[in-house]
Scaffold this motif. Structure first.
Motif: not given
Length: 612
Positions: A76-105
């Motif tokens: 069988r074709l390998a299954a896709a990952a499940a829909e991620p839960a609606i999750a917010r970044l923790a207070p104090g998280a580095d927002v720009e670093a998290e946004a950069a992860r999208v670019t890297a991916a």
């Protein structure tokens, strides 16, 4: 004709429909997309024989789109990952670093697809390169990053939602672009896999060859299919003109699509796929498996002269889209080219290519067939291939809008320049160049096109029969044009009023439909009245059983993917013209596509003998 011997299968080169046009249109909609995967994953393959001794094995039925017999365990074709839960970044998280992860991916997904593209060639490489471009589309990346920055969404959830927005935009465009929403979901799944560390969806790797089963396959998956590992393909969705069908035929992999519920085809279960009949037999016995393996080991070759058993000549030509495709077709023994798609010279261009650029692109294709016929189709832009310099603003129904020859109403100079380029290339090479226009619907359009060709010294000008009006007016049209070529993909779409890219309408998007066959018959009748040849360059020509019907209806040439030449030649060589006509009558008089297919296959025992 065809000769047959036992041995290993020759290398196969894939050709298929161009996906490059999607990049521009998706970009215009703020989108990026690539082909998607769905289906269930399971444990390592273990063969299961569930049928009771002596009981007839159960079968799953779909639409056979690539002939051949093959047996093997289901993967069988390998299954896709499940829909991620609606999750917010923790207070104090580095927002720009998290946004950069999208670019890297996005860069990682694009890089992996680009690396995969380097391992294949031709149309498969183009599909993967286009998918890589879609994966790194700045519009999608920016949209996901905006959700991270403004809504503090986890990057995986942000990518999921951004891709969903793009898919909605494409669906709103309708037609071909709506179908590409499925591709966006695959980019989404790949991005989410990278961002969450989940396994990448796609075609599995196994130690032994297998039968690939999936809900559907998309371009990125089909482009990486290895015929040495994938013995056959079965999908729940898809139709005769889907990416899966086209590339399966090009690779010589038996395939059944539109099979509906494939839950019975569990991981590791032994199945026998008949890509001609459209059946999947569960738990076949050892004798059936042995016969399938024996037939799969036979290699047929084409000697370059198509004919029926009683010597009636049928030119067997190839559909090509560029130099590599032309060279592969010549190597396969094609008698010439029945469809030279010139879009490759225009796609991914913001402006019209110059006459000189076009001449340089056309000459290598003509050079591959010195002294032989090459039928050049003028630009078939619009619908699934929007181009900014010839197509109008977005249309509610692009398949019914400004496409093919109709673009000359908006940009007449583009057609004029292309005819000039074709004429120059023809003068420089030794091929016998014919020219045809797509999407001709009226007698006056045919007359005007022939006159335009004549002004450029192109003396053999024809029309494509893709809409019912052209079939019904074939007589008067061919009183002006020198030949007709039937594009069965679009003729089926417009006859049945069914989008040929929608898997949910696969049963309608079938050239075996008696209504379609009657229009082909009408076209051949019009050609006979005027003494003009009628050919077929749609995917129907690659179906050996349907090829017999087409010849029986009066078609004089068949143009197909080079991989299909030997099989079609072999079946024609084993069938006389009288039998072709009898079977054509049976197909035309049938009440459904399945009835027509069954009647013809029952009357062609040579198909079973050849494993087709």
């Amino acid at each position: 004709m065809s000769t047959e011997q036992h041995g290993t299968s020759p290398d196969r080169t894939a050709t298929g429909s161009r996906a490059g046009a999607v990049t521009g249109a998706a970009g215009a909609a703020g989108a990026a997309g690539a082909a998607g995967a769905a289906g269930a994953a399971g444990a390592d393959a273990t063969v299961a024989r569930a049928a009771a001794p002596g009981a007839a094995p159960a079968a799953v039925r779909g639409v056979g789109v690539s002939p051949g017999l093959a047996a093997g365990p289901v993967a069988r074709l390998a299954a896709a990952a499940a829909e991620p839960a609606i999750a917010r970044l923790a207070p104090g998280a580095d927002v720009e670093a998290e946004a950069a992860r999208v670019t890297a991916a996005a860069e990682q997904v694009a890089g992996d697809l680009t690396a995969a593209a380097a391992t294949v060639d031709g149309e498969r490489r183009a599909l993967l390169e286009t998918t890589a471009q879609m994966a790194a589309d700045p519009a999608l990346v920016r949209a996901a990053q905006q959700k991270v920055r403004e809504h503090r969404l986890d990057p995986a959830r942000a990518a999921w939602e951004a891709a969903g927005d793009v898919a909605d935009q494409l669906r709103a465009l309708g037609g071909y672009m709506a179908e590409r929403a499925r591709d966006v979901h695959d980019v989404r799944d790949r991005l989410v896999a990278v961002l969450t560390g989940a396994p990448m969806p796609g075609v599995p790797r196994r130690a032994e060859p297998f039968v690939l089963v999936a809900h559907d396959l998309a371009p990125a998956d089909t482009a990486l299919l290895d015929p040495a590992q994938v013995r056959a393909i079965v999908t729940a969705e898809g139709g005769p003109t889907s990416h899966t069908a086209i590339l399966a035929r090009a690779l010589g992999i038996p395939a059944v699509v539109g099979a509906g519920d494939v839950a019975a085809l569990g991981e590791g279960r032994l199945v026998l796929v008949d890509g001609g009949a459209g059946t999947v037999t569960l738990d076949p016995d050892d004798a059936a498996v042995h016969r399938a393996a024996e037939r799969a080991a036979r290699v047929r070759t084409f000697d370059g002269a198509g004919r029926t058993a009683d010597g009636h000549r049928v030119a067997l030509l190839a559909n090509v889209g560029d130099r590599a495709g032309a060279e592969a077709a010549a190597a396969a023994g094609a008698e010439g080219v029945g469809l030279f798609r010139t879009e490759f010279c225009f796609l991914d261009h913001a402006e019209e290519p110059s006459v000189e650029e076009q001449v340089a692109a056309y000459r290598p294709v003509l050079a591959a067939f010195p002294g032989r016929k090459v039928v050049v189709r003028t630009l078939d832009a619009g619908a699934d291939k929007p181009l900014p310099f010839v197509t109008a603003t977005p249309e509610a129904n692009p398949a019914l809008g400004v496409r093919g020859l109709r673009t000359a109403r908006h940009a007449p100079d583009v057609l004029d320049h292309q005819l000039e380029a074709i004429a120059q290339a023809a003068t420089a090479e030794d091929a016998e160049v014919w020219v045809m226009a797509p999407m001709v619907a009226t007698v006056s359009e045919a007359e005007d096109f022939v006159a335009s060709c004549a002004r450029h010294g192109l003396g053999t000008a024809g029309v494509m029969v893709e809409v019912p009006s052209a079939a019904l007016l074939a007589g008067p049209m061919l009183a002006r044009a020198h030949f007709a070529s039937i594009g069965t993909n679009d003729l089926t779409q417009y006859t049945m009023a069914a989008d040929r890219l929608l898997g949910s309408l696969a049963d309608l998007s079938d050239s075996w439909q008696p209504a379609v066959l009657r229009l082909i018959e009408a076209t051949c009748r019009g050609g006979a009245q005027q003494g003009r040849p009628v050919g077929v360059c749609g995917e129907a020509a690659a179906d050996p059983a349907l090829a017999v019907v087409l010849v029986g209806l009066g078609v004089s040439s068949l143009s197909m993917t080079p991989r299909a030449l030997a099989d079609v030649a072999a079946v024609l060589a084993g069938t006389d013209l009288g039998r072709c006509r009898q079977l054509a009558r049976a197909a035309v008089d049938a009440e459904s596509a399945q009835d027509a297919r069954d009647a013809v296959r029952a009357g062609l025992p040579v198909l079973t003998e050849m494993g087709l």
